[in-house]
Design a protein around this motif. Structure first.
Motif, mmCIF file in Angstrom:
data_model
loop_
_atom_site.group_PDB
_atom_site.id
_atom_site.type_symbol
_atom_site.label_atom_id
_atom_site.label_comp_id
_atom_site.label_asym_id
_atom_site.label_seq_id
_atom_site.Cartn_x
_atom_site.Cartn_y
_atom_site.Cartn_z
ATOM 1 N N LEU A 196 118.871 5.106 121.997
ATOM 2 C CA LEU A 196 119.561 6.122 121.207
ATOM 3 C C LEU A 196 119.703 5.674 119.760
ATOM 4 O O LEU A 196 119.579 6.468 118.823
ATOM 5 N N VAL A 197 119.994 4.381 119.613
ATOM 6 C CA VAL A 197 120.124 3.869 118.248
ATOM 7 C C VAL A 197 118.801 3.983 117.519
ATOM 8 O O VAL A 197 118.742 4.404 116.362
ATOM 9 N N GLU A 198 117.719 3.575 118.252
ATOM 10 C CA GLU A 198 116.396 3.692 117.616
ATOM 11 C C GLU A 198 116.081 5.149 117.303
ATOM 12 O O GLU A 198 115.569 5.480 116.229
ATOM 13 N N GLU A 199 116.381 6.002 118.319
ATOM 14 C CA GLU A 199 116.121 7.428 118.103
ATOM 15 C C GLU A 199 116.973 7.956 116.963
ATOM 16 O O GLU A 199 116.529 8.772 116.160
ATOM 17 N N SER A 200 118.239 7.477 116.913
ATOM 18 C CA SER A 200 119.137 7.920 115.852
ATOM 19 C C SER A 200 118.595 7.501 114.493
ATOM 20 O O SER A 200 118.637 8.271 113.531
#
Length: 588
Positions: free
Chosen positions: A433-437
């Motif tokens: 999610l962090v990467e996607e964010s």
């Protein structure tokens, strides 16, 4: 009838008191008795046969004299008193007490007289010898030393040492008694007569033993000297030294002794030697000196001859008596030893009996205590049995509970494993999610930039359109009559050629794409928040289950679970980034 005067009758007897060293006797004597009659009576009374050593002494004009045997008692210068007092004492001393003193009574009388002379300091004795002689005197009086009977202070009433010795040292009476008792304890087994003989054998070696001293002068210049008469001969002393004579005349070297009033003459047997003369002022003393010289010389000559039949019989009887007494003492010592052994055995038996009685009493008390203890133990055993049953029941319940806890622990372990797996998945999801964010953030930034550029382009297009509209107002009618070309066509006016590159459909399409992207971001952000809420719920439930599981450790073991902050841990920076993206998505 005429009365003739009656003559007063003279008494036919007179009273005499004789004082020996250990007794006093009174006799009624006839007037015609001679000194020998009274002396023989006294000797028979005390049982003495060795009469040649002794005599009856009396005091006359501050000097002493010996009762003459051949003269009547009342014809001598005896005291004019009633009764007349005489002292029965040794007049002559033996050279060797052990060989010459035969009878035990003779030894005893000599012992008492020599002891008194030492205590009265008439015979000088060193302190060490005084202590030793005192120990023999104690042995003769009290017998063998017994520490249980002869306690400290038992000699307090006995006079044992001369005052000169007591004053010479800074010692108490108890200290002297301890020194005497130390020697006294060494004399165990010595009979009374043996102790007295040992005393005399030590005393006969003293310098002043058996010496009678008289004051004399050697010449008319009145040079004072002392004359000593003893069993060995005559001795001349200095007035201040009675121990070492200046000159001696042994009886074996004297041919004759004579005196004329105050002058004495000693003629040596060797005619070449000088005749010794001395002077004595008192006639009574001169007679006493001559008497002592004659008696000592006679005994000196007698000792060197064969004993008479009487003395031989006395010595034989004395040997038999000593042998008999020795045998009796041995028998007595044996009986005493046997009695002591029997008493010790009896005491041991009594002690053993008391010990057995004590042991029996203790055993009886122990038996009673053991019976009481047995009853108490039986009661305790019953209580223990009941407690054992109860404990067994509790143990069964505890075993069931432990099994249940084991099952629970296994379940908890499995749940924990699943939770850890979920946490790892959540961590992976959070990372994604962090990467996607981040990726979305970059795309959002790009979209923002594109949107901003599009808005700027739209604004410029509108501006340009307004400008064009204002400048070409006359052409509006024509524009209304002639529809605008379709997409891709050019607009040609007569007044000029204007080519419009901007297309309104492109702007609409761009706005629709932007809106669509925004809706997608909002949807994804909502989904992400739902997932985070679900993850928080699962973490809280996991904490509660772990707390409950920690209250029931497996089989008495204290479980140490890692803190929930370490389970499914994700980086705070990532969480912060995630929340930032969520806020951005909400903004968008």
């Amino acid at each position: 009838m005429s009365i003739m005067g009656l003559k007063k009758k003279q008494p036919k007897t007179f009273k005499v008191k004789v004082v020996t060293m250990d007794a006093e006797m009174e006799f009624s004597c006839e007037v015609k008795w001679k000194g020998k009659d009274l002396f023989d009576l006294v000797c028979r009374t005390v049982g003495l046969r060795e009469t040649w050593f002794f005599g009856l002494r009396y005091i006359v004009k501050d000097t002493y004299a010996w009762l003459k045997m051949e003269k009547r008692v009342l014809d001598q210068e005896v005291p004019k008193e009633d009764p007349i007092t005489f002292h029965f004492l040794a007049k002559f001393y033996p050279e060797k007490v052990e060989e010459e003193l035969v009878q035990e009574i003779t030894q005893h009388l000599f012992f008492l007289q020599v002891k008194k002379q030492i205590l009265d300091e008439e015979i000088y004795c060193s302190p060490e010898a005084c202590v030793l002689l005192a120990s023999y005197a104690v042995q003769a009086k009290y017998g063998d030393y017994d520490p249980n009977f002869h306690k400290l202070g038992f000699l307090a009433q006995d006079e044992l040492l001369p005052k000169r010795v007591l004053m010479q040292y800074q010692m108490t009476a108890d200290m002297w008694e301890e020194k005497i008792t130390a020697w006294y304890a060494e004399h165990r087994g010595i009979a009374r007569d043996e102790a007295e003989m040992d005393y005399l054998k030590i005393a006969q070696d003293l310098e002043m033993y058996g010496v009678s001293y008289f004051s004399i002068t050697q010449n008319k210049k009145d040079t004072e000297l002392l004359l000593g008469v003893d069993a060995q001969g005559l001795h001349i002393y200095s007035p201040n030294n009675k121990l070492s004579p200046n000159k001696s005349f042994p009886w074996s070297g004297i041919r004759n002794i004579s005196y004329s009033e105050k002058e004495f003459t000693i003629k040596p047997l060797d005619k070449k030697k000088e005749v010794f003369k001395f002077y004595s002022s008192q006639l009574r003393v001169n007679k006493l000196i001559l008497q002592l010289c004659i008696g000592n010389h006679d005994l000196f000559m007698r000792r060197r001859k064969v004993d008479c039949i009487e003395v031989q019989q006395m010595k034989a009887q004395a040997r038999e008596e000593k042998a008999r007494k020795k045998m009796e003492r041995q028998i007595l010592a044996r009986e005493k030893q046997l009695r002591e052994e029997a008493e010790r055995a009896n005491e041991e038996m009594e002690r053993r009996l008391f010990q057995l009685q004590d042991e029996s009493r203790i055993a009886n008390e122990a038996r009673l205590r053991s019976e009481e203890t047995a009853d108490l133990l039986a009661e305790k055993a019953q209580i223990a049995e009941e407690e054992a049953k109860l404990l067994a029941h509790k143990a069964a319940e505890a075993e069931q509970e432990m099994q249940r806890l084991e099952v629970t622990a296994l379940k908890t372990k499995e749940e924990r494993r699943l939770m850890e797996q979920k946490m790892r998945e959540a961590e992976l999801l959070a990372v994604k999610l962090v990467e996607e964010s981040e990726r979305r953030s970059k795309e959002s930034d790009n979209l923002k930039q594109d949107l901003s550029e599009a808005k700027d382009a739209e604004r410029r297009a509108k501006q340009k359109l307004l400008e064009i509209t204002k400048s070409t107002y006359p052409l509006i009618a024509a524009y209304n009559c002639h529809p605008l070309p379709l997409d891709g066509e050019d607009l040609n006016l007569e007044s000029g050629t204007i080519k419009i590159d901007f297309k309104d459909t492109d702007m609409k399409r761009l706005s629709m794409e932007i809106e669509r992207e925004r809706l997608e971001y909002v949807e994804k952000s909502k989904n992400l928040q739902d997932q985070l809420k679900e993850l928080k719920t699962e973490i809280e439930s996991l904490k509660l289950e772990e707390q409950q599981a920690g209250m029931f450790p497996h089989r008495g073991e204290a479980r140490a679970y890692p803190p929930l902050s370490n389970v499914g841990h994700y980086d705070s920076e990532r969480n912060s980034s995630l929340m930032t993206q969520m806020a951005f998505l909400e903004e968008v």
